[in-house]
Write an enzyme that holds these catalytic residues in place. Structure first.
Site, PDB file in Angstrom:
ATOM      1  N   ASP A  38       0.827  -1.207   0.000  1.00 28.43           N
ATOM      2  CA  ASP A  38       0.000   0.000   0.000  1.00 28.43           C
ATOM      3  C   ASP A  38       0.862   1.258   0.000  1.00 28.43           C
ATOM      4  O   ASP A  38       0.607   2.209  -0.748  1.00 28.43           O
ATOM      5  CB  ASP A  38      -0.909  -0.029   1.234  1.00 28.43           C
ATOM      6  CG  ASP A  38      -2.285   0.536   0.944  1.00 28.43           C
ATOM      7  OD1 ASP A  38      -2.596   0.758  -0.236  1.00 28.43           O
ATOM      8  OD2 ASP A  38      -3.058   0.741   1.890  1.00 28.43           O
ATOM      9  N   ASP A  75      -9.229  -2.343   2.282  1.00 23.21           N
ATOM     10  CA  ASP A  75      -9.101  -1.752   3.615  1.00 23.21           C
ATOM     11  C   ASP A  75     -10.053  -2.404   4.619  1.00 23.21           C
ATOM     12  O   ASP A  75      -9.915  -2.210   5.819  1.00 23.21           O
ATOM     13  CB  ASP A  75      -9.387  -0.247   3.553  1.00 23.21           C
ATOM     14  CG  ASP A  75      -8.484   0.464   2.569  1.00 23.21           C
ATOM     15  OD1 ASP A  75      -7.352  -0.006   2.383  1.00 23.21           O
ATOM     16  OD2 ASP A  75      -8.915   1.463   1.971  1.00 23.21           O
TER      17      ASP A  75
END
Length: 514
Positions: free
Chosen positions: A378, A430
């Site tokens: 990420d 997420d």
């Protein structure tokens, strides 16, 4: 036939493909990162600009532009009576004084052949009240000054739009239509009312999916040494148990999907993801609705019909699956509807609930491999990729293209207080990746006879909620897209590791099999 009508490993691959490019929260709304130089006469804040235009009096969809470091500052609001006629200079590049009258008009020039400042000076000399530059690619370029430039002293606003946006205006002018333009830079609202709802949806999805088998399906808690979930007690369950080497598969697969979407961000690639999303959400909706129906009507669990080639099929599946199919097709056909986000969120939540039932982390050894890999993945694709690809790959993919369907692997809420009428978003990644660990903690507590006070589930839910809150604080403070796993991995994996070490149970958590 079980409630899960597709092979679980196919579902897992589809979810990886969908969640991969969506692990960054928010795409940011400001263009000014503070890194480009400022000089006297060239020290404006780079602003997001709304370019509204009319063709023969009919208002069209607003375009998004970016203001320049130099020139007049646009107002934050403008009434319709301030719109100005659009005109294309001759030459089109706007590098020399135009032979086409520009007085009182917005000059619409193309990028190339000379500097931004030279174009602005030529437009102003021709009497234009503003300059709208059309970029040569579907992106927005920061229009700044260098230390070699003398103070521009330009008195008209200068705005750039992307090539696809500018082509719409130029095409209308080229057809002989009367085109009027109004440009202004709305201020970002101090309060974003969509964020709390997104936060509640994400936290609620993780909590609901973690306890689903007990609260909705109605499975009895199993003790350590008993038949585990997905065993003989639940013949319908088809569980995919992740392994440590899944981390490498995740990194490679996700990165390839992300790069594919970055370089081939086209209409057909977006529709491919829409189809994959509908496939996964179709199964998710069937699972969730069927589970609720069976919970309320125990007799529905056993009702079956024998069909040719399919064998015994549950009646509840025959009823729910066609309805879920109609819902998914209707959503796909009306993605541009103002309420399409409601259907997308419902479909996405159902799919994620199913994934967290089907995909299991057996211990925190596997969780550490997967979540630490996702953590660096990420960060790399949000913060480091601009050094290689000139722009953030993750954020570019999340924004999608101006034409065609938007990428569906997000939960989103409309910004009701924002003049741009855009959306706040949170990616499936997420929710899913930390959610796998939270769901593990719930199963671990059940098999080891722990409750909310001495278990791990409540602590990890609080950690997830706190990490997600930190993500949105970072998004607000930095005005740019944030890698949510940067905050969520320490607040979930870090919590269970520290808590397990403090309780002397780290070894059990590391080698558990739940």
């Amino acid at each position: 036939m079980a409630l899960r009508t597709f092979p679980p490993r196919v579902l897992l691959l589809s979810v990886v493909l969908l969640a991969a490019p969506a692990a960054g929260a928010g795409t940011g709304s400001e263009f000014d990162d503070g890194t480009s130089p400022k000089f006297p006469g060239c020290d404006n804040t780079l602003q997001k600009v709304k370019v509204t235009y009319w063709v023969d009096g009919d208002e069209r969809s607003s375009l998004t532009g970016i203001s320049a470091r130099f020139g007049a500052v646009l107002p934050d609001a403008a009434p319709d009576d301030e719109k100005q006629r659009a005109a294309v200079p001759s030459p089109e590049s706007g590098c020399a004084k135009s032979s086409t009258p520009l007085a009182g008009s917005v000059a619409v020039a193309v990028r190339g052949e000379c500097t931004f400042i030279e174009k602005a000076k030529a437009a102003e000399a021709g009497g234009a009240v503003a300059l709208l530059l059309v970029n040569d690619e579907d992106d927005l370029q920061r229009m700044v000054c260098s230390d070699k430039d003398s103070p521009p002293n330009i008195g008209i606003p200068v705005v750039m739009v992307s090539k696809s946006a500018g082509d719409k205006v130029q095409s209308a002018i080229g057809d002989g239509s009367k085109v009027d333009i109004l440009m202004y830079a709305p201020l970002k609202p101090s309060f974003d009312g969509a964020i709390p709802f997104l936060w509640m949806m994400a936290v609620g999805t993780v909590a609901c999916a973690s306890v689903w088998t007990v609260v909705v399906v109605g499975e009895e808690p199993t003790k350590q040494g008993d038949v585990s979930l997905g065993g003989e007690e639940n013949p319908d369950a088809e569980v995919v148990e992740l392994q440590a080497n899944t981390a490498l598969v995740f990194i490679v697969t996700s990165s390839l999907v992300l790069l594919f979407l970055f370089f081939f961000n086209s209409n057909w690639s977006a529709w491919l993801l829409v189809c994959l999303f509908c496939l996964g959400s179709l199964q998710g909706m069937e699972f969730v609705v069927s589970s609720l129906v069976v919970r309320l009507c125990q007799r529905c669990r056993e009702a079956k019909v024998k069909l040719p080639a399919l064998g015994n099929v549950k009646v509840v599946t025959l009823v729910v699956l066609p309805l879920a199919f109609i819902f998914a097709v209707t959503w796909a056909a009306h993605q541009d509807s103002p309420v399409a986000w409601v259907g997308q969120n419902l479909m996405g939540i159902c799919m994620m609930i199913l994934v967290l039932q089907v995909v299991h982390m057996p211990n925190i050894k596997v969780a550490s491999a997967l979540l630490v890999s996702a953590f660096f993945y990420d960060i790399f694709w949000v913060f480091i990729s601009p050094l290689i690809f000139k722009k953030s790959v993750m954020i570019t993919v999340a924004r999608g293209s101006d034409d065609g369907p938007s990428l569906p692997m997000v939960l989103k809420m409309p910004k009701e207080f924002d003049s741009w009428n855009g959306y706040d978003m949170i990616g499936f990644g997420d929710i899913l990746f930390p959610g796998l660990l939270v769901a593990f903690s719930f199963r671990y507590d059940r098999t080891h006879g722990k409750d909310l006070t001495d278990g791990y589930f409540l602590c990890l839910m609080i950690g997830y909620a706190f990490g997600l809150s930190c993500t949105y604080v970072g998004l607000y403070l930095m005005n740019s897209g944030q890698p949510a796993l940067l905050y969520l991995v320490p607040s979930t994996l870090g919590v269970i590791v520290l808590l397990g070490a403090r309780r002397g149970e780290l070894g059990q958590l590391w080698n558990a099999k739940v």
